[in-house]
Structure formats: structure tokens, C-alpha cells
Design a protein around this motif. Sequence first.
Motif, PDB file in Angstrom:
ATOM      1  N   GLN A 181     -82.141 -47.939  92.237  1.00 44.51           N
ATOM      2  CA  GLN A 181     -81.536 -49.239  92.512  1.00 44.51           C
ATOM      3  C   GLN A 181     -81.793 -50.292  91.420  1.00 44.51           C
ATOM      4  O   GLN A 181     -82.334 -51.373  91.681  1.00 44.51           O
ATOM      5  CB  GLN A 181     -82.009 -49.768  93.865  1.00 44.51           C
ATOM      6  CG  GLN A 181     -81.456 -49.006  95.047  1.00 44.51           C
ATOM      7  CD  GLN A 181     -79.962 -49.198  95.217  1.00 44.51           C
ATOM      8  OE1 GLN A 181     -79.491 -50.314  95.369  1.00 44.51           O
ATOM      9  NE2 GLN A 181     -79.214 -48.109  95.167  1.00 44.51           N
ATOM     10  N   PRO A 182     -81.372 -50.014  90.176  1.00 43.40           N
ATOM     11  CA  PRO A 182     -81.484 -51.037  89.138  1.00 43.40           C
ATOM     12  C   PRO A 182     -80.432 -52.122  89.366  1.00 43.40           C
ATOM     13  O   PRO A 182     -79.604 -52.016  90.278  1.00 43.40           O
ATOM     14  CB  PRO A 182     -81.188 -50.253  87.857  1.00 43.40           C
ATOM     15  CG  PRO A 182     -80.206 -49.230  88.316  1.00 43.40           C
ATOM     16  CD  PRO A 182     -80.697 -48.820  89.692  1.00 43.40           C
ATOM     17  N   ASP A 183     -80.432 -53.113  88.502  1.00 37.94           N
ATOM     18  CA  ASP A 183     -79.495 -54.223  88.635  1.00 37.94           C
ATOM     19  C   ASP A 183     -78.132 -53.907  88.032  1.00 37.94           C
ATOM     20  O   ASP A 183     -77.146 -54.581  88.336  1.00 37.94           O
ATOM     21  CB  ASP A 183     -80.083 -55.459  87.957  1.00 37.94           C
ATOM     22  CG  ASP A 183     -81.448 -55.764  88.535  1.00 37.94           C
ATOM     23  OD1 ASP A 183     -81.493 -56.327  89.639  1.00 37.94           O
ATOM     24  OD2 ASP A 183     -82.459 -55.402  87.908  1.00 37.94           O
ATOM     25  N   ASN A 223     -73.041 -51.537  95.180  1.00 38.11           N
ATOM     26  CA  ASN A 223     -73.745 -52.772  94.844  1.00 38.11           C
ATOM     27  C   ASN A 223     -74.298 -52.781  93.421  1.00 38.11           C
ATOM     28  O   ASN A 223     -74.859 -53.796  92.990  1.00 38.11           O
ATOM     29  CB  ASN A 223     -74.882 -53.021  95.833  1.00 38.11           C
ATOM     30  CG  ASN A 223     -74.351 -53.273  97.224  1.00 38.11           C
ATOM     31  OD1 ASN A 223     -73.404 -54.041  97.403  1.00 38.11           O
ATOM     32  ND2 ASN A 223     -74.930 -52.618  98.208  1.00 38.11           N
ATOM     33  N   ILE A 224     -74.182 -51.660  92.719  1.00 44.10           N
ATOM     34  CA  ILE A 224     -74.675 -51.570  91.340  1.00 44.10           C
ATOM     35  C   ILE A 224     -73.470 -51.627  90.402  1.00 44.10           C
ATOM     36  O   ILE A 224     -72.656 -50.705  90.382  1.00 44.10           O
ATOM     37  CB  ILE A 224     -75.467 -50.263  91.106  1.00 44.10           C
ATOM     38  CG1 ILE A 224     -76.662 -50.190  92.061  1.00 44.10           C
ATOM     39  CG2 ILE A 224     -75.914 -50.167  89.641  1.00 44.10           C
ATOM     40  CD1 ILE A 224     -77.391 -48.860  92.042  1.00 44.10           C
ATOM     41  N   PRO A 225     -73.334 -52.721  89.647  1.00 47.11           N
ATOM     42  CA  PRO A 225     -72.200 -52.790  88.726  1.00 47.11           C
ATOM     43  C   PRO A 225     -72.346 -51.772  87.597  1.00 47.11           C
ATOM     44  O   PRO A 225     -73.442 -51.524  87.111  1.00 47.11           O
ATOM     45  CB  PRO A 225     -72.243 -54.226  88.192  1.00 47.11           C
ATOM     46  CG  PRO A 225     -73.625 -54.697  88.440  1.00 47.11           C
ATOM     47  CD  PRO A 225     -74.168 -53.910  89.605  1.00 47.11           C
ATOM     48  N   LEU A 226     -71.222 -51.181  87.217  1.00 46.85           N
ATOM     49  CA  LEU A 226     -71.184 -50.229  86.110  1.00 46.85           C
ATOM     50  C   LEU A 226     -70.504 -50.908  84.928  1.00 46.85           C
ATOM     51  O   LEU A 226     -69.371 -51.382  85.047  1.00 46.85           O
ATOM     52  CB  LEU A 226     -70.417 -48.966  86.507  1.00 46.85           C
ATOM     53  CG  LEU A 226     -70.365 -47.861  85.457  1.00 46.85           C
ATOM     54  CD1 LEU A 226     -71.760 -47.308  85.167  1.00 46.85           C
ATOM     55  CD2 LEU A 226     -69.428 -46.741  85.912  1.00 46.85           C
ATOM     56  N   TYR A 227     -71.211 -50.978  83.815  1.00 48.26           N
ATOM     57  CA  TYR A 227     -70.666 -51.574  82.596  1.00 48.26           C
ATOM     58  C   TYR A 227     -70.246 -50.465  81.649  1.00 48.26           C
ATOM     59  O   TYR A 227     -70.875 -49.408  81.597  1.00 48.26           O
ATOM     60  CB  TYR A 227     -71.706 -52.455  81.912  1.00 48.26           C
ATOM     61  CG  TYR A 227     -71.754 -53.868  82.438  1.00 48.26           C
ATOM     62  CD1 TYR A 227     -71.627 -54.945  81.579  1.00 48.26           C
ATOM     63  CD2 TYR A 227     -71.917 -54.128  83.789  1.00 48.26           C
ATOM     64  CE1 TYR A 227     -71.669 -56.248  82.051  1.00 48.26           C
ATOM     65  CE2 TYR A 227     -71.958 -55.422  84.278  1.00 48.26           C
ATOM     66  CZ  TYR A 227     -71.836 -56.480  83.398  1.00 48.26           C
ATOM     67  OH  TYR A 227     -71.869 -57.772  83.875  1.00 48.26           O
ATOM     68  N   GLY A 228     -69.196 -50.720  80.888  1.00 46.55           N
ATOM     69  CA  GLY A 228     -68.730 -49.806  79.864  1.00 46.55           C
ATOM     70  C   GLY A 228     -69.185 -50.297  78.507  1.00 46.55           C
ATOM     71  O   GLY A 228     -69.059 -51.484  78.197  1.00 46.55           O
ATOM     72  N   VAL A 229     -69.735 -49.393  77.698  1.00 44.69           N
ATOM     73  CA  VAL A 229     -70.159 -49.721  76.342  1.00 44.69           C
ATOM     74  C   VAL A 229     -69.045 -49.278  75.399  1.00 44.69           C
ATOM     75  O   VAL A 229     -68.669 -48.106  75.384  1.00 44.69           O
ATOM     76  CB  VAL A 229     -71.490 -49.029  75.989  1.00 44.69           C
ATOM     77  CG1 VAL A 229     -71.908 -49.349  74.561  1.00 44.69           C
ATOM     78  CG2 VAL A 229     -72.584 -49.425  76.988  1.00 44.69           C
ATOM     79  N   PHE A 230     -68.528 -50.234  74.627  1.00 44.56           N
ATOM     80  CA  PHE A 230     -67.396 -49.979  73.746  1.00 44.56           C
ATOM     81  C   PHE A 230     -67.773 -50.272  72.300  1.00 44.56           C
ATOM     82  O   PHE A 230     -68.732 -50.995  72.033  1.00 44.56           O
ATOM     83  CB  PHE A 230     -66.204 -50.853  74.146  1.00 44.56           C
ATOM     84  CG  PHE A 230     -65.669 -50.548  75.514  1.00 44.56           C
ATOM     85  CD1 PHE A 230     -64.706 -49.569  75.683  1.00 44.56           C
ATOM     86  CD2 PHE A 230     -66.132 -51.226  76.632  1.00 44.56           C
ATOM     87  CE1 PHE A 230     -64.215 -49.273  76.953  1.00 44.56           C
ATOM     88  CE2 PHE A 230     -65.639 -50.948  77.899  1.00 44.56           C
ATOM     89  CZ  PHE A 230     -64.676 -49.964  78.054  1.00 44.56           C
ATOM     90  N   GLU A 231     -66.963 -49.734  71.387  1.00 43.62           N
ATOM     91  CA  GLU A 231     -67.149 -50.044  69.963  1.00 43.62           C
ATOM     92  C   GLU A 231     -65.875 -50.647  69.402  1.00 43.62           C
ATOM     93  O   GLU A 231     -65.717 -51.843  69.423  1.00 43.62           O
ATOM     94  CB  GLU A 231     -67.591 -48.807  69.189  1.00 43.62           C
ATOM     95  CG  GLU A 231     -69.045 -48.494  69.410  1.00 43.62           C
ATOM     96  CD  GLU A 231     -69.546 -47.321  68.604  1.00 43.62           C
ATOM     97  OE1 GLU A 231     -68.730 -46.627  67.956  1.00 43.62           O
ATOM     98  OE2 GLU A 231     -70.755 -47.093  68.616  1.00 43.62           O
ATOM     99  N   ALA A 232     -64.960 -49.809  68.939  1.00 40.27           N
ATOM    100  CA  ALA A 232     -63.770 -50.323  68.254  1.00 40.27           C
ATOM    101  C   ALA A 232     -62.514 -50.314  69.124  1.00 40.27           C
ATOM    102  O   ALA A 232     -61.427 -50.542  68.620  1.00 40.27           O
ATOM    103  CB  ALA A 232     -63.537 -49.507  66.981  1.00 40.27           C
TER     104      ALA A 232
END
Length: 196
Positions: free
Chosen positions: A22-24, A53-62
Amino acid sequence: MTKINLSGLMNVADADLVNTLQPDMASVMLAPGHRHSVGIMTAMQIREQLDKNIPLYGVFEAQNVMDILTFFDNGVIQGVQLPSQTTEDAVTLLHDRSVPVIQVREPVEVMLEAVADSIVIDTAAEIGTSFDWQSVPPKPLRKKPIMLTGDWTVDNLQTAMTQVQPEWVAIATAVEVDGVKDLALLSQLVTIAHQN
């Protein structure tokens, strides 16, 4: 309490570990060509498995903004992490569509105004060197919350948190054993972060 991003999720099993801890926040690498890169189908499976309840972020580059918005608009991700070379105009365009943005920057840049919601400082130094904690300005001088990324272990995370006082830490590869995330290692780091 320092917030935690468990990053580099690669499969549904990683999502199960995240649900246990359960991280943020959690994140997936959506830029191709990296060991932790995932495709859209895997990202969708991770999002489906992940606690709502845990938001998922996408890591992008170009990738262009429209591609990023496709992931966001379809509910695969709830925010983005962008590289330092991303323009303020691109960040503004994402903000106009209500996309939360964290952006990689150099430590001294946390004293400057930025459109991004948070700033990522990557402390993973080149082989044979160590990160200069003094390069991160003191908390009162920062314009935005910071997230420290790096090869965190039980031996170095507390030192980083004490010296830099970040709002966030991102935990990824140092918690892997033979390329698989280890629940015991993750749990130890989560405990350290949440005690601060």
C-alpha cells in the motif's frame, strides 16, 4: 511521513506486491527500450490488478503529448513522469487536461518555478561516485515537492531522507533479487520511509 512510489512495475505479480504494501503511488515505464519497459497491454493488466486507491503513473521519455494522453484518457495511468527536456508548454498542455505531472530536474532547479507538480531528483550516481547531498537545496528554498529516486537500500535510504527531507522517495531496482521484486526488501524500505 514520506510518501512512496514503488516504481518499475513489470507484471501483475508486481501489482500484487504493491497491493500488499500500500504505497502512495506506483509507476510503470512506458518509454520503450528499458529493462523495466512495459507495453500498453501489460500496463492495462497492472492497472486492473492494482488497488484502485493507488494511482499508477506512467514514466515517459520522448513520446508526444497526444500519446501520453491516450494512456491517461483511457484510465491506464493517473499521472505522468516526464524527462527534464520536456517543455513547459507540454507540461501546461497536460495540466490543461488535468494530468498530474512530475518531472526530472537537476537539484538546483528545485528553487525555480516550474509548471510540474513535483520534481524528481535522480540520485543514482555514476559507478565509482556518490551523490552529493549538499547539491539539493534545503526544504525552505524549494518551490515544489521533490521525489528522490536512486538505488535505495536499508543502508542508504535513511541517510538520504535525513539529509534531503524529500516529500517522496521512489523505490525500484535495488529491491530486486534476480530481476524480481522482493517483498521483504520492499517492506523494509517502506517502513523506513513511512517512519519519516
